[in-house]
Design an enzyme around this catalytic site. Sequence first.
Site, PDB file in Angstrom:
ATOM      1  N   THR A  31     -14.883   1.815  -4.451  1.00 38.06           N
ATOM      2  CA  THR A  31     -13.543   1.725  -5.034  1.00 38.06           C
ATOM      3  C   THR A  31     -13.557   1.124  -6.434  1.00 38.06           C
ATOM      4  O   THR A  31     -14.538   0.530  -6.858  1.00 38.06           O
ATOM      5  CB  THR A  31     -12.624   0.892  -4.108  1.00 38.06           C
ATOM      6  OG1 THR A  31     -12.696   1.416  -2.802  1.00 38.06           O
ATOM      7  CG2 THR A  31     -11.180   0.859  -4.536  1.00 38.06           C
ATOM      8  N   THR A  57      -9.944   5.130  -4.997  1.00 36.38           N
ATOM      9  CA  THR A  57     -11.194   5.112  -4.241  1.00 36.38           C
ATOM     10  C   THR A  57     -11.577   6.490  -3.726  1.00 36.38           C
ATOM     11  O   THR A  57     -10.722   7.381  -3.619  1.00 36.38           O
ATOM     12  CB  THR A  57     -11.029   4.152  -3.028  1.00 36.38           C
ATOM     13  OG1 THR A  57     -12.276   4.001  -2.376  1.00 36.38           O
ATOM     14  CG2 THR A  57     -10.022   4.667  -2.025  1.00 36.38           C
ATOM     15  N   SER A 100      -7.143  -1.507   2.753  1.00 38.90           N
ATOM     16  CA  SER A 100      -7.096  -2.915   2.336  1.00 38.90           C
ATOM     17  C   SER A 100      -6.767  -3.037   0.858  1.00 38.90           C
ATOM     18  O   SER A 100      -6.758  -4.144   0.324  1.00 38.90           O
ATOM     19  CB  SER A 100      -8.461  -3.566   2.556  1.00 38.90           C
ATOM     20  OG  SER A 100      -8.811  -3.516   3.906  1.00 38.90           O
ATOM     21  N   GLY A 119     -13.739  -3.316  -2.972  1.00 39.15           N
ATOM     22  CA  GLY A 119     -14.484  -4.141  -2.020  1.00 39.15           C
ATOM     23  C   GLY A 119     -14.053  -4.004  -0.574  1.00 39.15           C
ATOM     24  O   GLY A 119     -14.261  -4.925   0.219  1.00 39.15           O
ATOM     25  N   GLY A 120     -13.453  -2.872  -0.200  1.00 43.39           N
ATOM     26  CA  GLY A 120     -13.069  -2.684   1.200  1.00 43.39           C
ATOM     27  C   GLY A 120     -12.189  -3.834   1.661  1.00 43.39           C
ATOM     28  O   GLY A 120     -11.294  -4.282   0.931  1.00 43.39           O
TER      29      GLY A 120
END
Length: 613
Positions: free
Chosen positions: A421, A439, A485, A505-506
């Site tokens: 992302t 992303t 997220s 970063g998820g």
Amino acid sequence: MTDSVDRHRPSNRRRLLAGASSVAVAAALLTAAPPGATAASSTSSGPTARGTGGAVSSVDVNASKIGRDVLARGGNAADAAVAMASALGVAEPYSAGIGGGGYFVYYDAKRKKVSTIDGRETAPAGISRNAFIDPATGKPYPFTPQLVSSGAAVGVPGTVATWDAALKRFGTRSLKQSLAPSIRLARKGFVVDKTFRNQTLDNAERFAAFPDTAKLFLPGGDAPKVGKRFRNPELARTLTSIANRGPNAFYRGVLAKDIAKVVQSPRKDPASTLPAPAGTLTAKDMARYRVRNQKPTHIDYRGHEVYGMAPSSSGGTSVAEALNILETYRLGSGKRLGRSLHLYLEASARAFADRGKYVGDPKFVKVPTKTLLSQRFANSRRCTVDDSKASTRPVPAGALRGRGCGTVAQQEKPDTENVSTTHLSVVDKWGNAAAYTLTIEQTGGSAMTVPRRGFLLNNELTDFTAAYDPADPNRIAPGKRPRSSMAPTIVLKNGKVKYVVGSPGGATIITTVLQILVNRIDLGMSLPQAVAAPRASQRNAAATPAEPAFIRKYEGLLAPYGQALTPSGDQFTSAAEIGAAATIEVGRGGQLIAAAEPKRRGGGTGMVVRPRR
Ligand code: GLU
């Protein structure tokens, strides 16, 4: 929950050493920098810039330059954001691009209003609840590299529709004008840095499995070399046709059919052992894609108005819930620092418990967004926090109704979000602001390139919970958006933009955005310090992944609270890098500070239109 930060990077590399089909790839690996290594930027532009006239911040120097130029030529924040996003799709093709989706948060200074565009990918109409189950075993496909490298994981991309909507609703320029700089960038190419080379090498086994991807990203069997120019004329042509014909060039006609074809029958190297299960995405799914315009999340935090992305992302509600819990304490640096960091970890654990229990796509499940954003709910969650002792994690979710510290059981799901992302932030001279996180999910997405089109398809559907569970708000359903997220955030103070924040970063996106805000608002750091500071990410797992510098600096301070050795016997686990933020602050008298990462992901670039001398 498993920790995606620790889980993916080193193991990708190990798998590659064991399984790379090309000798050249394996040889190249031996000379590559270690995972997480940072690269010097290819120009002298730095992570931080101060001045006036508008500011941009991103992880990539090309994208930031393009955004700054749009602002300097009279474009507004929406114009710059779309131009930058498109440039990131060219120069950060493993993180974002037209094959993916994202969330756009915008402050319109004239109307004094924050709006959002939900450009998340959707599941195709034909998806089955067993889409991620391997018929051979009856169990979900192993997550990576098997499930992520598949047609089954590809959602209907939302990025082109997001750009179109952002320009139509907020912009002053056409899609054609906005895409022109990135078309040039794709044609002329960008200079390969260590981050790009390493990302390619980390994905070489997956890329080698799909000949169209190998041709583009592993020319001659090796990742492009540092210092060489990487050109993508096929992407330049694809972007040109979107620029000339609008979103229909993407969502209808030949390109839509090409996308459907590659998803339904992935073109795989027969030598590869990856299963690459097919997906069901059709040209009709493409034609049916629509962005959603919805209200942002909104809370007040110590006199700041914090706006974020509502579900289908869990970013807005989770950052807000944690802040609401923290607002009930006096936080600070100096003597208060240990307790403040302890409370940051505890608040974050609760926000994650609640997003896991309650957040999914609101068109498909009832999401109690209002409750999650309320101070009353945060108070009931605070009531489960011991300000002197770490909790036994995972902690249960909060009860939505009733008084006191009610909790309800929930089953923790493995955390399968990845560390890819990209995020960009913009503020223009009129005081408009854009926070845009986009992303293709995994670094390298599904690893499947659309033949002759120059871009990778996402694997966003892996953000659904893999095994179908009727009680899970994030279970698979046709047309549904997987829970995200991503947390693009705009903070206002006294009715004007104060901070624009976001990160990749998820699942660590949520803690990164939260930590930057707490660092800046509560712990007395400047914005560049708040971004550079070492990070920890407590996501309601027993252990807390943290960057080595965080552990070095704060383990001693947190030990008295039991955070360094929790009641369940868990401690900090080392994560090489968490996030790659791109932020802006509007200071006194309209002075702008653009603060990108000094080191993470090779370092980012902050720029202003008129630098301060
Ligand atoms: N797919 C993730 C999400 O929507 C983002 C991927 C990442 O940041 O690594 O939250």
